[in-house]
Design an enzyme around this catalytic site. Structure first.
Site, PDB file in Angstrom:
ATOM      1  N   HIS A 104       1.153  -1.215   0.061  1.00  0.00           N
ATOM      2  CA  HIS A 104      -0.371   0.196   0.545  1.00  0.00           C
ATOM      3  C   HIS A 104       0.899   0.695  -0.154  1.00  0.00           C
ATOM      4  CE1 HIS A 104      -3.688   2.257   1.296  1.00  0.00           C
ATOM      5  NE2 HIS A 104      -2.963   2.928   1.642  1.00  0.00           N
ATOM      6  N   GLU A 105       1.528   1.471   1.139  1.00  0.00           N
ATOM      7  CA  GLU A 105       2.698   2.774   1.055  1.00  0.00           C
ATOM      8  C   GLU A 105       3.715   2.698  -0.321  1.00  0.00           C
ATOM      9  OE1 GLU A 105       1.948   4.702   3.363  1.00  0.00           O
ATOM     10  OE2 GLU A 105       0.590   3.374   4.445  1.00  0.00           O
TER      11      GLU A 105
ATOM     12  N   HIS B 234       1.682   4.939  -2.928  1.00  0.00           N
ATOM     13  CA  HIS B 234       1.958   6.443  -2.440  1.00  0.00           C
ATOM     14  C   HIS B 234       3.135   6.818  -3.062  1.00  0.00           C
ATOM     15  CE1 HIS B 234      -2.071   6.834  -0.434  1.00  0.00           C
ATOM     16  NE2 HIS B 234      -1.630   5.640   0.732  1.00  0.00           N
TER      17      HIS B 234
ATOM     18  N   HIS C 212       3.441   6.683  -6.504  1.00  0.00           N
ATOM     19  CA  HIS C 212       2.613   7.843  -7.146  1.00  0.00           C
ATOM     20  C   HIS C 212       3.966   9.136  -7.688  1.00  0.00           C
ATOM     21  CE1 HIS C 212      -1.311   9.802  -7.688  1.00  0.00           C
ATOM     22  NE2 HIS C 212      -0.575  10.431  -8.389  1.00  0.00           N
TER      23      HIS C 212
END
Length: 613
Positions: free
Chosen positions: A395-396, A399, A402
């Protein structure tokens, strides 16, 4: 798979490869030398704050100085905040942080109201914007011009800036009350041998306890404690909403909600679509809850109660080492292509990630912001070897990737993506990991656990946050109209009305022995300026991107990277997504998201029927 994650008493004992590489940010200098550079650059900006508008060359030069200043600011913020995160009681870095805060606010006060100066030179800047050298600044400048109609007089705006540090921050009062001063009582075990004080940190773990009396007493005592202060909680929320309403209406917005939507240039139609499509898909959520309840009652031979909803139906005790977690993340993301995978490998080898929990380390996880000009997009987590921790790493990393693609592709002024878009890439990575784990796992209980966690994530983000958003929307509108809704009875009436629209479970929200759950006045997110709908949108969009990938293959992934991950903030959020193939004003996009979600539920039901006969 490893059985245990080694524990370390001190942060300095943690192996280097599992810690942040924060010295990289200093580039051989000391933090005091960076502070000296900060002061030098800030003085230059203050000196030219008025003269830079004399001609376009001076203005362009000032923008370059601002960018250099921002790059330095990013490095300092990353260095200080990450160091504090790994030891929140470190007095040395707290002093450094306070020193920098003073320097920054001193600069902020001296530089004054930049937007006011821009508006004073609007005619001149509008002509300058025809010059292609200002192209990357057009979005921000146009927004300042568009915001002019919502500004008060110069004297009033100056006054508001000067007295802002004296503003009453009701969310802080709410936090003190709910975190420190409310006595939630104790959770008691059936045999009376365990008596555990209930707090915000352990509440959900207690609701997962195998002992029913632990769960029941946690649930009931939590609700009783909150209900005891329901009028105080109602007053805090009402005053918070009223303050924002008064400000929005004084500035000429049609409503408080529209003042928030204005920041992202979003039309209210988007909210109506979200509320209508999520509430009209109740049957999909009901399908999950009915089957979960069936499996629960088959396994436990008892009726399911409100305090049972977090009790795991299967216990998965598989443990993963950090290296195994890295390997799973890499393999699950392999379809993303060579550049993406190469960068994730670099993140692991170049110490972007601070993995292990130690005393005084910040809880939870994050991928840090303010990353432009910094090659390492730092990630903090508290890895405990569980599947959930593997998912957190993925998940991290979503980020951080991105941030990598946006920073690489966009100029500094357009590289930062807004909260509206922030959760999409991280959720997309979770979906990639989920399907990879389902593919390679041979254990039915593990598969069931993975599917259930994925479903709960969707339910908690889409169903719950949309319900909360429509509740906020309704309460703000009533306050805007001057309706008398400042008591718990009135606020609860509104919350119950909205809840019925989204109701998917036949479980009672409260028990005859219990005070009612006062959730409508006891959610910290309600103090965050109407943004929970953005979480729901993020989950919807991530599922649409993922469904497109499942239907179209690798071509969809290339499109996703080029059109979304690389877009940063080059346009307004809705326009970025439209360019990436997702029109948020088209209600059909919800059908794709719910199609992907329902496929997950079908897998869950199929495996559950095998496990619970």
């Amino acid at each position: 798979m490893s059985k245990e994650i080694k524990e370390y008493k001190k942060y300095s004992d943690v192996p280097k490869e599992y810690r942040f590489d924060l010295d990289y940010l200093l580039e051989g200098k000391t933090i005091d030398q960076l502070f000296d550079q900060f002061l030098e650059k800030s003085k230059k900006l203050i000196k030219i704050k008025d003269s830079k508008y004399q001609n376009i060359e001076s203005y362009l030069e000032s923008l370059k100085l601002e960018e250099d200043f921002n790059l330095l600011n990013n490095k300092i913020i990353n260095y200080i905040s990450n160091n504090i995160s790994v030891n929140v009681v470190d007095s040395h870095f707290r002093e450094i942080s306070q020193k920098f805060e003073f320097m920054y606010y001193s600069f902020f006060n001296q530089i004054g109201d930049e937007n006011q100066r821009i508006l004073e030179h609007e005619e001149k800047i509008t002509k300058w914007l025809l010059d292609p050298r200002l192209a990357s600044y057009k979005k921000a400048l146009d927004f300042v011009f568009k915001s002019k109609k919502h500004r008060l007089s110069k004297e009033v705006e100056d006054y508001l800036i000067k007295v802002s540090r004296g503003n009453i921050e009701l969310y802080k009062v709410y936090g003190i009350l709910t975190n420190s001063e409310l006595d939630y009582g104790y959770a008691l075990s059936s045999d009376g041998k365990r008596k555990i004080e209930i707090n915000l940190s352990n509440r959900f773990n207690l609701l997962k306890d195998q002992d029913e009396n632990i769960r029941k007493t946690t649930y009931l005592n939590w609700n009783k404690a909150s209900a005891k202060h329901k009028e105080t909680l109602s007053s805090l929320l009402y005053q918070h909403f009223s303050k924002l309403s008064a400000d929005a209406l004084a500035r000429g917005y049609s409503s408080t909600v529209n003042s928030f939507l204005f920041e992202d240039q979003v039309d209210e139609k988007l909210l109506k679509n979200l509320y209508d499509k999520v509430s009209s898909n109740k049957k999909v959520f009901q399908k999950y809850y009915q089957n979960y309840k069936k499996f629960f009652e088959k396994k436990n031979s008892k009726q399911m109660e409100a305090w049972d909803i977090y009790l795991p139906l299967v216990v998965v005790d598989e443990k993963y080492s950090i290296e195994e977690a890295q390997d799973l993340v890499l393999k699950s993301l392999e379809p993303m292509g060579s550049e993406y995978i190469s960068k994730v490998k670099e993140a692991f080898s170049s110490r972007w990630v601070d993995y292990l929990p130690v005393k005084n380390k910040r809880s939870g996880a994050y991928s840090i912001g303010s990353t432009h000009g910094i090659d390492k997009k730092f990630i903090l987590m508290n890895f405990d070897g569980t599947l959930n921790s593997v998912s957190t790493l993925s998940h991290e990393m979503g980020h951080s990737m991105h941030s990598y693609f946006s920073d690489k592709t966009q100029p500094q002024s357009l590289s930062s993506y807004p909260i509206f878009l922030a959760e999409i890439a991280s959720i997309f990575n979770e979906l990639m990991l989920k399907d990879y784990l389902l593919e390679v796992s041979e254990n039915l209980e593990t598969k069931f656990h993975i599917l259930n966690e994925s479903i709960l994530n969707f339910v908690g983000t889409v169903h719950r946050q949309t319900l909360w958003s429509e509740y906020e929307y309704t309460l703000y509108n009533k306050i805007d109209k001057g309706e008398p809704v400042g008591t718990y009875t009135k606020i609860d009436e509104i919350y119950e009305q909205i809840s019925q629209k989204y109701k998917v479970s036949d479980l009672k929200n409260h028990h005859p022995e219990d005070e009612k759950n006062v959730i409508g006045v006891n959610v910290p997110h309600f103090y965050y300026h109407f943004y929970v709908y953005k979480y729901a949108i993020g989950m919807i969009v991530a599922n649409v991107f993922y469904q497109k990938y499942k239907e179209e293959g690798k071509q969809a992934l290339e499109f996703y990277i080029n059109k979304f991950l690389s877009a940063g903030g080059r346009d307004w959020p809705v326009e970025i997504l439209k360019d990436a193939g997702i029109d948020l004003y088209d209600s059909k996009i919800y059908d794709l998201a719910f199609k992907n979600f329902e496929q997950t539920i079908d897998q869950f039901v199929e495996i559950g029927n095998k496990l619970f006969k």
